[in-house]
Every structure is written in C-alpha cells, then in structure tokens.
Scaffold this motif. Sequence first.
Motif, PDB file in Angstrom:
ATOM      1  N   PHE A  22      19.277 -29.901  50.454  1.00 24.67           N
ATOM      2  CA  PHE A  22      19.478 -31.412  50.065  1.00 24.67           C
ATOM      3  C   PHE A  22      18.263 -31.382  49.107  1.00 24.67           C
ATOM      4  O   PHE A  22      18.652 -32.542  47.876  1.00 24.67           O
ATOM      5  CB  PHE A  22      18.543 -32.879  50.997  1.00 24.67           C
ATOM      6  N   LEU A  23      16.931 -30.751  48.950  1.00 22.76           N
ATOM      7  CA  LEU A  23      16.393 -31.116  47.740  1.00 22.76           C
ATOM      8  C   LEU A  23      16.877 -30.206  46.914  1.00 22.76           C
ATOM      9  O   LEU A  23      16.909 -31.366  45.386  1.00 22.76           O
ATOM     10  CB  LEU A  23      15.053 -30.417  47.650  1.00 22.76           C
ATOM     11  N   LEU A  24      17.316 -29.178  46.722  1.00 22.55           N
ATOM     12  CA  LEU A  24      18.385 -28.309  45.176  1.00 22.55           C
ATOM     13  C   LEU A  24      19.883 -29.617  45.359  1.00 22.55           C
ATOM     14  O   LEU A  24      20.319 -29.992  43.701  1.00 22.55           O
ATOM     15  CB  LEU A  24      18.888 -27.566  45.708  1.00 22.55           C
ATOM     16  N   VAL A  25      20.368 -30.758  46.197  1.00 25.11           N
ATOM     17  CA  VAL A  25      21.790 -31.676  46.383  1.00 25.11           C
ATOM     18  C   VAL A  25      21.176 -32.538  45.388  1.00 25.11           C
ATOM     19  O   VAL A  25      21.699 -33.217  44.648  1.00 25.11           O
ATOM     20  CB  VAL A  25      21.995 -31.944  47.388  1.00 25.11           C
ATOM     21  N   THR A  26      19.819 -32.927  46.045  1.00 22.09           N
ATOM     22  CA  THR A  26      18.939 -34.385  45.756  1.00 22.09           C
ATOM     23  C   THR A  26      18.552 -33.568  43.964  1.00 22.09           C
ATOM     24  O   THR A  26      18.556 -34.717  42.887  1.00 22.09           O
ATOM     25  CB  THR A  26      18.024 -34.927  46.159  1.00 22.09           C
TER      26      THR A  26
END
Length: 149
Positions: free
Chosen positions: A6-10
Amino acid sequence: MVDLAFLLVTFFMLTTTLNKPKAMDLAMPDKNEQTHEQEPIAASRTMTLLLGDNNRLEWFIGVPGESLTPPTVSGYGKNDLRKVLIEQQQKIKGQTGKDMFVIIKPSDKSVYKNMVDALDEMHIANIQLYAIVDITPVEVDLLKRDHIY
C-alpha cells in the motif's frame, strides 16, 4: 508485506503526473451580444474551405460561382492544406496589405477529425481571422461535382 504494498502504490500514485487534456481555445460570440456594424471583407482576401468526404477538402479564393481561383481539391497536412494556407496568406498580404480571412464550411460527409485538423492548420499557419459557417447547397453541388461528397 501488505503495508509495504500500500505504501508503494500510494507513493507511485502521488508522484506520477496525470495526462492533462489538450484543448484548443475557440472564441465564440455571445448569443446575447448585440451585433456591431462591420466593414465587409473583400472577396479577394477571403478563402473558403469546403470539408468533404474521405479526408478531402476543396478550397478557393472568392465566393462560389465567382471565385478568383479555380476550386482545388486537397488533403490535410503540412504538404496540402498548410502549404496552401501559408502561400495564399503571403500572396494576399502582399497584394492587399491585409490578413486573409478563411471561411470553414464542413459538409454532412466530413467527420469531426476533419474540422479539428482544419482548426489545427489555422493555428499552425498563424491565420488569425477565420469563421465556421454552414455550407450552402451551391457548395454541396461543387463537392458532388468533384466527387468528394
């Protein structure tokens, strides 16, 4: 692992740039505005573009039936419409000292892309004075005669 995903996607969503829509400004007169008396434009500095079928157009200088140049069938692009616009603009500017006025008349057989291409060529050739007008039956007959309607 899910948190990392989720951090990478964000991160990638916030750092990428979105495609900005590309649009050309087209100034249209206000329907409520009073029309002002304008000096008529001479036929000798008026170019008419008749947008026909199969990505073809017909152009002439003057008015239909009394054109100063013979109606010529052309295409769109830098070697067709753009070349004609630049040549005629220079010729008219040299003869009259004034800018050329272009009337664009799309027919029922022309497609939206043809209209956009014509407007793009106006912008590229630096034509400041142009109008989009309804085509007349006489001009439709001219397109039929040259098999582009």
